[in-house]
Write a protein that holds these residues in place. Structure first.
Motif, mmCIF file in Angstrom:
data_model
loop_
_atom_site.group_PDB
_atom_site.id
_atom_site.type_symbol
_atom_site.label_atom_id
_atom_site.label_comp_id
_atom_site.label_asym_id
_atom_site.label_seq_id
_atom_site.Cartn_x
_atom_site.Cartn_y
_atom_site.Cartn_z
ATOM 1 N N VAL A 69 -2.047 8.490 4.431
ATOM 2 C CA VAL A 69 -1.427 7.623 3.420
ATOM 3 C C VAL A 69 -2.433 6.603 2.892
ATOM 4 C CG1 VAL A 69 0.395 5.911 3.001
ATOM 5 C CG2 VAL A 69 0.864 7.921 4.418
ATOM 6 N N LYS A 70 -3.353 6.159 3.739
ATOM 7 C CA LYS A 70 -4.296 5.114 3.341
ATOM 8 C C LYS A 70 -5.174 5.518 2.162
ATOM 9 C CE LYS A 70 -4.631 3.221 8.033
ATOM 10 N NZ LYS A 70 -5.540 2.937 9.179
ATOM 11 N N GLN A 71 -5.327 6.826 1.931
ATOM 12 C CA GLN A 71 -6.109 7.279 0.782
ATOM 13 C C GLN A 71 -5.425 6.955 -0.541
ATOM 14 O OE1 GLN A 71 -7.370 11.449 1.141
ATOM 15 N NE2 GLN A 71 -6.755 11.369 3.302
ATOM 16 N N TYR A 72 -4.104 6.768 -0.500
ATOM 17 C CA TYR A 72 -3.329 6.678 -1.735
ATOM 18 C C TYR A 72 -2.576 5.361 -1.910
ATOM 19 C CZ TYR A 72 -4.134 11.670 -1.267
ATOM 20 O OH TYR A 72 -4.735 12.896 -1.102
ATOM 21 N N ALA A 73 -2.280 4.655 -0.827
ATOM 22 C CA ALA A 73 -1.419 3.469 -0.919
ATOM 23 C C ALA A 73 -1.968 2.343 -0.057
ATOM 24 C CB ALA A 73 -0.002 3.826 -0.486
ATOM 25 N N VAL A 74 -1.405 1.156 -0.260
ATOM 26 C CA VAL A 74 -1.795 -0.017 0.529
ATOM 27 C C VAL A 74 -0.580 -0.526 1.301
ATOM 28 C CG1 VAL A 74 -3.648 -0.691 -1.038
ATOM 29 C CG2 VAL A 74 -1.340 -1.554 -1.431
ATOM 30 N N LEU A 96 5.551 2.496 -0.856
ATOM 31 C CA LEU A 96 4.417 1.573 -0.813
ATOM 32 C C LEU A 96 3.779 1.434 -2.186
ATOM 33 C CD1 LEU A 96 2.671 2.921 2.412
ATOM 34 C CD2 LEU A 96 3.797 0.689 2.196
ATOM 35 N N PRO A 97 3.100 0.299 -2.442
ATOM 36 C CA PRO A 97 2.319 0.170 -3.676
ATOM 37 C C PRO A 97 1.135 1.131 -3.646
ATOM 38 C CG PRO A 97 2.649 -1.977 -2.596
ATOM 39 C CD PRO A 97 3.050 -0.919 -1.611
ATOM 40 N N LEU A 98 0.836 1.726 -4.786
ATOM 41 C CA LEU A 98 -0.227 2.726 -4.853
ATOM 42 C C LEU A 98 -1.575 2.109 -5.209
ATOM 43 C CD1 LEU A 98 1.594 5.620 -6.722
ATOM 44 C CD2 LEU A 98 0.813 5.629 -4.346
ATOM 45 N N ARG A 99 -2.617 2.752 -4.770
ATOM 46 C CA ARG A 99 -3.954 2.425 -5.252
ATOM 47 C C ARG A 99 -4.066 2.926 -6.699
ATOM 48 N NH1 ARG A 99 -7.031 0.843 -1.006
ATOM 49 N NH2 ARG A 99 -6.349 1.490 1.093
ATOM 50 N N PRO A 100 -4.954 2.354 -7.484
ATOM 51 C CA PRO A 100 -5.092 2.791 -8.881
ATOM 52 C C PRO A 100 -5.380 4.286 -8.981
ATOM 53 C CG PRO A 100 -6.283 0.731 -8.521
ATOM 54 C CD PRO A 100 -5.841 1.213 -7.170
ATOM 55 N N HIS A 101 -4.634 4.958 -9.847
ATOM 56 C CA HIS A 101 -4.828 6.381 -10.163
ATOM 57 C C HIS A 101 -4.664 7.285 -8.935
ATOM 58 C CE1 HIS A 101 -6.375 4.566 -13.789
ATOM 59 N NE2 HIS A 101 -7.397 4.031 -13.127
ATOM 60 N N ALA A 102 -3.857 6.858 -7.982
ATOM 61 C CA ALA A 102 -3.660 7.659 -6.765
ATOM 62 C C ALA A 102 -2.965 8.976 -7.074
ATOM 63 C CB ALA A 102 -2.852 6.861 -5.744
ATOM 64 N N PHE A 103 -1.888 8.922 -7.853
ATOM 65 C CA PHE A 103 -1.139 10.115 -8.230
ATOM 66 C C PHE A 103 -0.826 10.082 -9.713
ATOM 67 C CE2 PHE A 103 0.343 9.656 -3.716
ATOM 68 C CZ PHE A 103 -0.214 10.839 -3.242
ATOM 69 N N ASP A 104 -0.645 11.246 -10.271
ATOM 70 C CA ASP A 104 -0.202 11.351 -11.650
ATOM 71 C C ASP A 104 1.232 10.801 -11.761
ATOM 72 O OD1 ASP A 104 -0.983 13.033 -14.307
ATOM 73 O OD2 ASP A 104 1.196 13.102 -13.969
ATOM 74 N N PRO A 105 1.577 10.206 -12.913
ATOM 75 C CA PRO A 105 2.935 9.677 -13.094
ATOM 76 C C PRO A 105 4.037 10.705 -12.868
ATOM 77 C CG PRO A 105 1.502 8.840 -14.823
ATOM 78 C CD PRO A 105 0.713 9.854 -14.069
ATOM 79 N N VAL A 106 3.733 11.995 -12.971
ATOM 80 C CA VAL A 106 4.755 13.015 -12.748
ATOM 81 C C VAL A 106 5.257 12.987 -11.304
ATOM 82 C CG1 VAL A 106 3.182 14.906 -12.125
ATOM 83 C CG2 VAL A 106 5.357 15.429 -13.230
ATOM 84 N N VAL A 107 4.432 12.508 -10.381
ATOM 85 C CA VAL A 107 4.829 12.396 -8.976
ATOM 86 C C VAL A 107 5.682 11.152 -8.745
ATOM 87 C CG1 VAL A 107 3.983 12.092 -6.609
ATOM 88 C CG2 VAL A 107 2.801 13.650 -8.182
ATOM 89 N N THR A 108 5.339 10.067 -9.423
ATOM 90 C CA THR A 108 5.939 8.763 -9.141
ATOM 91 C C THR A 108 7.079 8.390 -10.077
ATOM 92 O OG1 THR A 108 4.402 7.598 -10.609
ATOM 93 C CG2 THR A 108 3.700 7.959 -8.324
ATOM 94 N N GLY A 109 7.378 9.242 -11.048
ATOM 95 C CA GLY A 109 8.383 8.874 -12.039
ATOM 96 C C GLY A 109 7.906 7.738 -12.926
ATOM 97 N N GLY A 110 6.587 7.574 -13.029
ATOM 98 C CA GLY A 110 6.020 6.517 -13.850
ATOM 99 C C GLY A 110 5.948 5.170 -13.157
ATOM 100 N N LEU A 111 6.340 5.096 -11.891
ATOM 101 C CA LEU A 111 6.309 3.847 -11.140
ATOM 102 C C LEU A 111 4.934 3.615 -10.520
ATOM 103 C CD1 LEU A 111 9.730 4.271 -9.278
ATOM 104 C CD2 LEU A 111 9.290 2.942 -11.363
ATOM 105 N N LYS A 112 4.667 2.400 -10.092
ATOM 106 C CA LYS A 112 3.403 2.064 -9.438
ATOM 107 C C LYS A 112 3.540 2.117 -7.919
ATOM 108 C CE LYS A 112 1.680 -0.742 -13.271
ATOM 109 N NZ LYS A 112 1.180 -2.068 -13.694
#
Length: 347
Positions: A69-74, A96-112
């Motif tokens: 998880v640490k690769q993608y979020a804080v 969790l809050p994401l690191r910048p550009h961790a996932f494409d918005p299609v994964v997160t529903g456009g959320l951070k």
């Protein structure tokens, strides 16, 4: 497309399909998920298409460990580590809050933010490890229908729409994971599950409950928050144990075939008149939670059944998660023994 059923000793073949951008359903201890490479936006888009799922509904990212998880979020508060030490692998999903550009918005529903889970199912952990990437995993069903707890359920909805299913047998818990939002100041449960508020508060202190239904124009922060969800073809009516005799009389008066989904004590009661079909939820809220989605799917095999009287439990412990799913499957319709009618309640 032919959907291939993989046995537990064929994990490598299933993982190869994930690496190739294909969709493979997999078992967890809760329900079956529909897997795709979380780092491949093209593959993730196919998940929405296969399920018929709204693209604003974020997906849970399944990981092999907390370290991944640490690769993608804080983890700004340090609560995530305490909770993973206590409950992972297991049925707890954390936002969790994401690191910048961790996932494409299609994964997160456009959320951070993104939701992460480390499932307690060895063949699924092997699948994620073999694939070498985190795997999105919404329930492997047609959107809005009861979640799948067997490979057969997956095939009923998605045969020919996905590349494969990793068959790990029936799931153990039966209702989806608890979703806890750690991206806010005071953590909040967005979806109840087998890990309860009391369990979590023993580890990190006071949290909030906010598992409300979202409106049609509202973007959910976690899956399973829509007003009507998990619904079979028949109308489900939430019925508490003491109310079954009156509810059966009401159902008979509707002049349509109806069924009963309840614990054995109710099904075996001498004063319960004959009905069209029945499904046993076992002997407790634990067994009822495990078999809830299986029961809802059972009645879809009998299209003539128009009403399902389904047993409700007190909203405490696991009963909170069970009732959350049951009430959504019913669209909040309950039987009221005082009026001898059904009513639609607010959550």
């Amino acid at each position: 497309m032919k959907t291939v059923v993989f046995k537990p000793d064929q994990v490598a073949a299933a993982a190869k399909l994930i690496q190739d951008g294909q969709l493979v359903a997999f078992p967890t201890e809760t329900v079956y998920g529909l897997g795709a490479d979380a780092t491949n936006p093209t593959a993730v888009k196919q998940v929405y298409i296969a399920k018929g799922r709204p693209s604003d509904n974020p997906l849970i990212v399944h990981v092999v460990s907390a370290e991944q998880v640490k690769q993608y979020a804080v983890d700004p508060s340090g609560r995530f580590k305490k909770l993973t030490d206590a409950f992972w692998p297991g049925p707890l999903t954390m936002i969790l809050p994401l690191r910048p550009h961790a996932f494409d918005p299609v994964v997160t529903g456009g959320l951070k933010t993104a939701a992460f889970r480390n499932p307690r199912k060895q063949i699924t952990l092997d699948l994620i490890r073999e694939a070498g990437v985190p795997i999105v995993g919404p329930s492997a069903n047609t959107s809005g229908k009861p979640s799948p707890t067997t490979a057969e359920h997956v095939l009923h909805d998605l045969d020919g729409k996905i590349a494969g299913v990793l068959d790990g047998g029936p799931t153990d818990v039966g209702v989806e994971s608890t979703v806890l939002d750690l991206s806010v100041t005071t953590p909040v449960i967005l979806r109840p599950g087998a890990i309860t508020r009391e369990d979590i508060e023993k580890v990190i202190g006071p949290i909030l409950n906010n598992h409300h239904h979202v409106a049609a124009d509202e973007t959910p922060k976690a899956p399973g928050m829509k007003y009507k969800h998990y619904a079979p073809n028949a109308q489900v009516v939430v019925t508490h144990a003491a109310d079954f005799p009156a509810a059966i009389k009401w159902a008979q008066a509707q002049n349509v075939p109806f069924g009963i989904m309840a614990t054995d004590d109710i099904l075996n009661a001498q004063n319960v008149v004959r009905f069209k079909e029945q499904f046993s939820l076992g002997d407790s809220v634990t067994s009822a939670s495990k078999h809830l989605f299986d029961g809802l799917r059972y009645f879809d095999m009998y299209p003539e059944v128009k009403i399902i009287l389904a047993e409700g439990f007190d909203k405490e412990g696991l009963g909170i998660a069970y009732m959350n799913r049951l009430e959504k499957s019913a669209g909040q319709v309950h039987f009221n023994a005082q009026t001898n009618e059904t009513e639609q309640r607010k959550q």
